[in-house]
Scaffold this motif. Sequence first.
Motif, mmCIF file in Angstrom:
data_model
loop_
_atom_site.group_PDB
_atom_site.id
_atom_site.type_symbol
_atom_site.label_atom_id
_atom_site.label_comp_id
_atom_site.label_asym_id
_atom_site.label_seq_id
_atom_site.Cartn_x
_atom_site.Cartn_y
_atom_site.Cartn_z
ATOM 1 N N GLY A 17 -1.136 13.370 9.143
ATOM 2 C CA GLY A 17 -2.569 13.506 8.557
ATOM 3 C C GLY A 17 -2.762 12.628 7.282
ATOM 4 N N ILE A 18 -2.057 11.427 7.226
ATOM 5 C CA ILE A 18 -2.410 10.543 6.381
ATOM 6 C C ILE A 18 -3.192 9.510 6.671
ATOM 7 C CG2 ILE A 18 -1.346 8.815 4.357
ATOM 8 C CD1 ILE A 18 -0.506 11.719 4.257
ATOM 9 N N ALA A 19 -4.483 8.926 5.980
ATOM 10 C CA ALA A 19 -5.270 8.184 6.322
ATOM 11 C C ALA A 19 -4.741 6.961 6.316
ATOM 12 C CB ALA A 19 -6.619 8.285 5.392
ATOM 13 N N LEU A 20 -5.160 6.211 7.340
ATOM 14 C CA LEU A 20 -4.252 4.643 7.593
ATOM 15 C C LEU A 20 -4.754 3.701 6.691
ATOM 16 C CD1 LEU A 20 -3.738 4.738 11.211
ATOM 17 C CD2 LEU A 20 -2.188 5.595 9.675
ATOM 18 N N GLY A 21 -5.920 4.056 5.842
ATOM 19 C CA GLY A 21 -6.277 2.824 5.070
ATOM 20 C C GLY A 21 -5.343 2.617 4.021
ATOM 21 N N VAL A 22 -4.551 3.449 3.672
ATOM 22 C CA VAL A 22 -3.488 3.214 2.663
ATOM 23 C C VAL A 22 -2.477 1.771 3.272
ATOM 24 C CG1 VAL A 22 -1.449 4.835 3.541
ATOM 25 C CG2 VAL A 22 -1.463 4.391 1.032
ATOM 26 N N MET A 23 -2.407 1.575 4.369
ATOM 27 C CA MET A 23 -1.669 0.500 5.076
ATOM 28 C C MET A 23 -2.103 -0.801 4.827
ATOM 29 S SD MET A 23 0.953 1.850 6.317
ATOM 30 C CE MET A 23 1.738 0.409 7.110
ATOM 31 N N GLU A 24 -3.617 -0.900 4.149
ATOM 32 C CA GLU A 24 -4.012 -2.240 3.831
ATOM 33 C C GLU A 24 -3.613 -2.652 2.279
ATOM 34 O OE1 GLU A 24 -8.391 -4.164 2.425
ATOM 35 O OE2 GLU A 24 -8.189 -2.267 3.485
ATOM 36 N N HIS A 25 -3.351 -1.555 1.481
ATOM 37 C CA HIS A 25 -2.707 -1.992 0.260
ATOM 38 C C HIS A 25 -1.057 -2.154 0.475
ATOM 39 C CE1 HIS A 25 -5.794 -0.354 -1.714
ATOM 40 N NE2 HIS A 25 -6.044 1.007 -1.381
ATOM 41 N N ALA A 26 -0.423 -1.787 1.619
ATOM 42 C CA ALA A 26 1.188 -1.708 1.685
ATOM 43 C C ALA A 26 0.978 -3.119 2.062
ATOM 44 C CB ALA A 26 1.448 -0.966 2.651
ATOM 45 N N MET A 27 0.375 -3.547 3.117
ATOM 46 C CA MET A 27 0.457 -5.021 3.851
ATOM 47 C C MET A 27 -0.050 -6.161 3.107
ATOM 48 S SD MET A 27 -0.194 -4.168 7.966
ATOM 49 C CE MET A 27 -1.745 -3.159 7.790
ATOM 50 N N ARG A 28 -0.815 -5.710 1.798
ATOM 51 C CA ARG A 28 -1.279 -6.749 1.131
ATOM 52 C C ARG A 28 -0.343 -7.124 0.072
ATOM 53 N NH1 ARG A 28 -6.294 -9.197 1.446
ATOM 54 N NH2 ARG A 28 -7.646 -8.294 3.060
ATOM 55 N N THR A 29 0.662 -6.153 -0.450
ATOM 56 C CA THR A 29 1.477 -6.136 -1.511
ATOM 57 C C THR A 29 2.668 -6.539 -1.085
ATOM 58 O OG1 THR A 29 0.147 -4.102 -2.394
ATOM 59 C CG2 THR A 29 2.365 -4.810 -3.460
ATOM 60 N N PRO A 30 3.295 -7.701 -1.549
ATOM 61 C CA PRO A 30 4.497 -8.513 -1.321
ATOM 62 C C PRO A 30 5.693 -7.412 -1.855
ATOM 63 C CG PRO A 30 3.120 -9.844 -2.435
ATOM 64 C CD PRO A 30 2.586 -8.671 -2.777
ATOM 65 N N PRO A 31 6.982 -7.551 -0.953
ATOM 66 C CA PRO A 31 8.089 -6.692 -1.378
ATOM 67 C C PRO A 31 8.501 -6.617 -2.398
ATOM 68 C CG PRO A 31 8.308 -7.880 0.938
ATOM 69 C CD PRO A 31 7.251 -8.521 0.103
ATOM 70 N N ASP A 32 8.379 -7.810 -3.291
ATOM 71 C CA ASP A 32 8.706 -7.697 -4.856
ATOM 72 C C ASP A 32 7.810 -7.497 -5.786
ATOM 73 O OD1 ASP A 32 7.087 -9.790 -4.467
ATOM 74 O OD2 ASP A 32 8.193 -11.195 -5.814
ATOM 75 N N GLN A 33 6.643 -6.522 -5.190
ATOM 76 C CA GLN A 33 5.602 -5.948 -5.948
ATOM 77 C C GLN A 33 5.343 -4.486 -5.346
ATOM 78 O OE1 GLN A 33 3.228 -7.813 -8.301
ATOM 79 N NE2 GLN A 33 4.724 -9.615 -8.272
ATOM 80 N N ILE A 34 4.939 -3.718 -6.190
ATOM 81 C CA ILE A 34 4.511 -2.348 -5.716
ATOM 82 C C ILE A 34 2.953 -2.054 -6.036
ATOM 83 C CG2 ILE A 34 5.285 -1.091 -8.068
ATOM 84 C CD1 ILE A 34 6.264 -0.014 -4.233
#
Length: 247
Positions: free
Chosen positions: A214-231
Amino acid sequence: MTDMPDRSPGGIRKAITAIVGVQVAIAAALLFTDLRDTLPRSDPLTRERPAGPSTRPYSPDRSPASMPGGGPETGPMPERLEISGEGSTITLTGQIAWGDGARIGQELSTRASAGQDVTRIRLDSTGGSVADALEIGETIRAAGIDTEVGDNGVCLSACPYVFAGGVARDVAATGQLGVHQHYFGESTILPAFMAVEDVQRGQAEVMSYLARMGIALGVMEHAMRTPPDQIYLLSREEMTDYAFVTE
């Protein structure tokens, strides 16, 4: 007069050597292309890195600064999830290690068999194994357990997938929920097309899981734009908009 092919042993060796040389050259060209495609490029999409108060340095073995403007780290994180608490509420603290999915599932099953049903799980984790996080989240949802991030707690990287498994979900005012890119698979020497295929398969699994929770997939934009060494730390409004918070 047309030259006849050289069928002598020396001529055959030369032909074989030439063929092998061409094959090596082709392999080298393909490898160069694969490596080039995996390196950062200077086009606008790949050089864009999130910046601002929502993006912070990330280290999986330590909790980040708790205040938006900076501050001291809260100390090292255990190398695997540690379980604490008795009764209906337990706390999972630490990094999510390989095998934690099965281990946490067994612990919940053992407690349920002993009549100690867990109804709420408090999370304080910097993330880790995506596969294990998804497994724990599925177990939590199947058991009808709620999740929360408590005061000054963190739930970063793969941890939000555990959090998403909760039937009811809440983050304290001083808690942090953060996302970024993930690695899928362990091999670092792969042709680019195989690496991309692995990442796409992993992302598809994560997105399918979040949709089921039930999580809105828009959150994946933040995830995919943020490098692994950043949060990327989600704001309270974003937690609500993406339906991470239900309370």
